[in-house]
Design a protein around this motif. Structure first.
Motif, mmCIF file in Angstrom:
data_model
loop_
_atom_site.group_PDB
_atom_site.id
_atom_site.type_symbol
_atom_site.label_atom_id
_atom_site.label_comp_id
_atom_site.label_asym_id
_atom_site.label_seq_id
_atom_site.Cartn_x
_atom_site.Cartn_y
_atom_site.Cartn_z
ATOM 1 N N LYS A 81 63.890 33.767 80.982
ATOM 2 C CA LYS A 81 64.273 33.468 79.606
ATOM 3 C C LYS A 81 63.206 32.635 78.905
ATOM 4 C CE LYS A 81 67.961 31.496 76.777
ATOM 5 N NZ LYS A 81 69.291 30.834 76.771
ATOM 6 N N ILE B 153 60.116 35.016 78.021
ATOM 7 C CA ILE B 153 60.278 35.929 76.891
ATOM 8 C C ILE B 153 60.369 35.158 75.585
ATOM 9 C CG2 ILE B 153 62.786 36.007 77.178
ATOM 10 C CD1 ILE B 153 60.384 38.681 75.735
ATOM 11 N N ALA C 237 57.960 35.883 72.552
ATOM 12 C CA ALA C 237 58.535 36.194 71.244
ATOM 13 C C ALA C 237 57.993 35.249 70.171
ATOM 14 C CB ALA C 237 60.058 36.109 71.306
ATOM 15 N N TYR D 246 57.870 40.785 66.536
ATOM 16 C CA TYR D 246 58.881 40.917 67.589
ATOM 17 C C TYR D 246 60.099 40.056 67.272
ATOM 18 C CZ TYR D 246 60.900 41.339 72.261
ATOM 19 O OH TYR D 246 61.735 41.612 73.307
ATOM 20 N N MET E 39 63.959 38.901 68.980
ATOM 21 C CA MET E 39 64.850 38.914 70.127
ATOM 22 C C MET E 39 66.243 39.314 69.674
ATOM 23 S SD MET E 39 63.469 35.509 72.101
ATOM 24 C CE MET E 39 64.581 35.709 73.491
ATOM 25 N N ARG E 40 67.194 39.266 70.611
ATOM 26 C CA ARG E 40 68.562 39.667 70.261
ATOM 27 C C ARG E 40 69.138 38.699 69.235
ATOM 28 N NH1 ARG E 40 68.683 37.587 75.473
ATOM 29 N NH2 ARG E 40 69.971 35.729 75.747
ATOM 30 N N ASP F 298 69.829 34.914 69.667
ATOM 31 C CA ASP F 298 68.697 34.000 69.739
ATOM 32 C C ASP F 298 68.052 33.783 68.376
ATOM 33 O OD1 ASP F 298 68.790 33.599 72.529
ATOM 34 O OD2 ASP F 298 67.890 35.575 72.825
ATOM 35 N N PRO G 28 66.960 43.316 66.718
ATOM 36 C CA PRO G 28 66.105 43.079 67.893
ATOM 37 C C PRO G 28 65.118 44.219 68.121
ATOM 38 C CG PRO G 28 68.417 42.660 68.398
ATOM 39 C CD PRO G 28 68.388 43.294 67.052
ATOM 40 N N THR H 103 62.510 46.115 73.914
ATOM 41 C CA THR H 103 61.731 45.268 74.830
ATOM 42 C C THR H 103 60.493 45.971 75.365
ATOM 43 O OG1 THR H 103 63.186 45.984 76.636
ATOM 44 C CG2 THR H 103 63.762 43.932 75.520
#
Length: 364
Positions: free
Chosen positions: A242, A245, A249, A256, A258-259, A262, A276, A279
């Motif tokens: 975690k 990434i 990010a 980019y 993230m979900r 986040d 998002p 990946t």
């Protein structure tokens, strides 16, 4: 006895001097070691663009568009050459309220209109307050095309003055100039002897090889850093994965996302957050950047080990093609995804209250 004491005194002074010097050297060495480690750490935490194509793609994706140029906001650029709008938080500019990314904590409402007075007289409750609808009703008027053209010219100059913008212009002009010269020489344009033409082809080729080495090897430490984070993301512990990434990010926040969980609390110019990013695209960009550095090793080997008389042409053509193609793929991906992010979230922006500027950093 006096002679013995006199002969021992210099020896004692020499021992005392050594004992006083050793801690000094140790302390100096510790300070230098700490300073060097701190410098290396700061350099690795710096976030330059992954390459020429990626820097260009990101700058194009976040370049000011017609909406930005016709807005009343000033256009500036950050160190990465991305367009930034300075949004005023004053109540009115030119008789209209500027739309903000999020509503202020405390805000004075407008004076009641006729519909509100009628509802109050009849005892009808007010509908739920919607900041988005209010902001849409009070967008500042667009500027003229003449002002937009003038603002675009100023923005272009400000872009060139940024470190990334200056690098893109100078580096790009060199690649285009020397590449065009090589292209015309290969087409036998101009009148010169065969030996002289082959000499200039070699000079052009070595200059272009040096330009490619500048970005491929100069950015290699940061590419290796990102590759390590990529491996930790896929194969590390849950906590390490975690953290890795999130670091990737943040470094690639231009394109980019993230979900959604986040991205909570993220402020954007439109009040929306882009969906998002898939990946595999992070894997694709990071791996292609690393491959670009590796392919450049092969090209430099052919260019420097062999001379122009016995150098295998297939080797140079193979590695220059693979190196340019891998970097181009990463740049196109960054541009395409960054374009989608800006279309949804709007430009990067700074809130300006009077003379005080409060930069807003968009989270990945």
């Amino acid at each position: 006895m006096d002679q013995t004491m006199q002969s021992a005194q210099p020896e004692n002074q020499h021992v005392l001097a050594e004992n006083a010097t050793v801690p000094l050297f140790r302390e100096t060495g510790r300070i230098l070691r700490s300073a060097s480690v701190s410098t290396v750490t700061r350099l690795l935490e710096y976030n330059p663009s992954g390459g020429m194509w990626q820097a260009t793609g990101t700058a194009i994706a976040h370049a000011p568009n017609v909406t930005d140029l016709r807005s009343p906001d000033e256009i500036f650029f950050d160190v990465h050459g991305r367009g930034v709008r300075r949004v005023s938080t004053q109540d009115t500019i030119g008789g209209a309220i500027i739309r903000r990314a999020t509503a202020p904590t405390m805000e004075l409402g407008p004076l009641p209109d006729e519909k509100q007075i009628a509802r109050a007289v009849k005892g009808v409750p007010e509908p739920p307050f919607n900041h988005h609808e209010r902001n849409q009703d009070h967008i500042a008027p667009k500027g003229s095309w003449a002002n937009a053209f003038k603002k675009g010219s100023i923005a272009a100059w400000r872009f060139i003055l940024t470190p990334t913008g200056l690098f893109i212009v100078v580096y790009g002009l060199n690649v285009v100039a020397w590449g065009a010269m090589l292209f015309f020489l290969l087409l036998n344009v101009g009148s010169m002897s065969k030996e002289r033409k082959e000499l200039w082809i070699e000079i052009d080729s070595q200059i272009l090889n040096g330009l490619f080495c500048l970005t491929s090897w100069g950015l290699a430490p940061w590419r290796i850093r990102d590759t390590y984070c990529l491996l930790m993301w896929h194969f590390g512990s849950p906590e390490t994965s975690k953290k890795s990434i999130m670091q990737l990010a943040k470094r690639n926040s231009s394109w980019y996302r993230m979900r959604d969980s986040d991205s909570e609390g993220c402020e954007t110019l439109t009040g929306k957050v882009a969906p998002p990013t898939k990946t595999w695209k992070m894997d694709f960009v990071v791996i292609n950047m690393l491959l670009n550095s590796l392919f450049q090793v092969g090209m430099a080997t052919f260019m420097w080990v062999y001379n122009r008389h016995n150098r295998p042409a297939f080797g140079v053509g193979l590695f220059i093609g693979l190196g340019c193609f891998s970097s181009l793929l990463a740049g196109i991906t960054s541009w395409w995804e960054g374009r989608k992010v800006k279309r949804i979230e709007g430009a990067f922006f700074e809130e300006v209250t009077g003379e005080k500027q409060e930069p807003i950093e968009r989270l990945a």
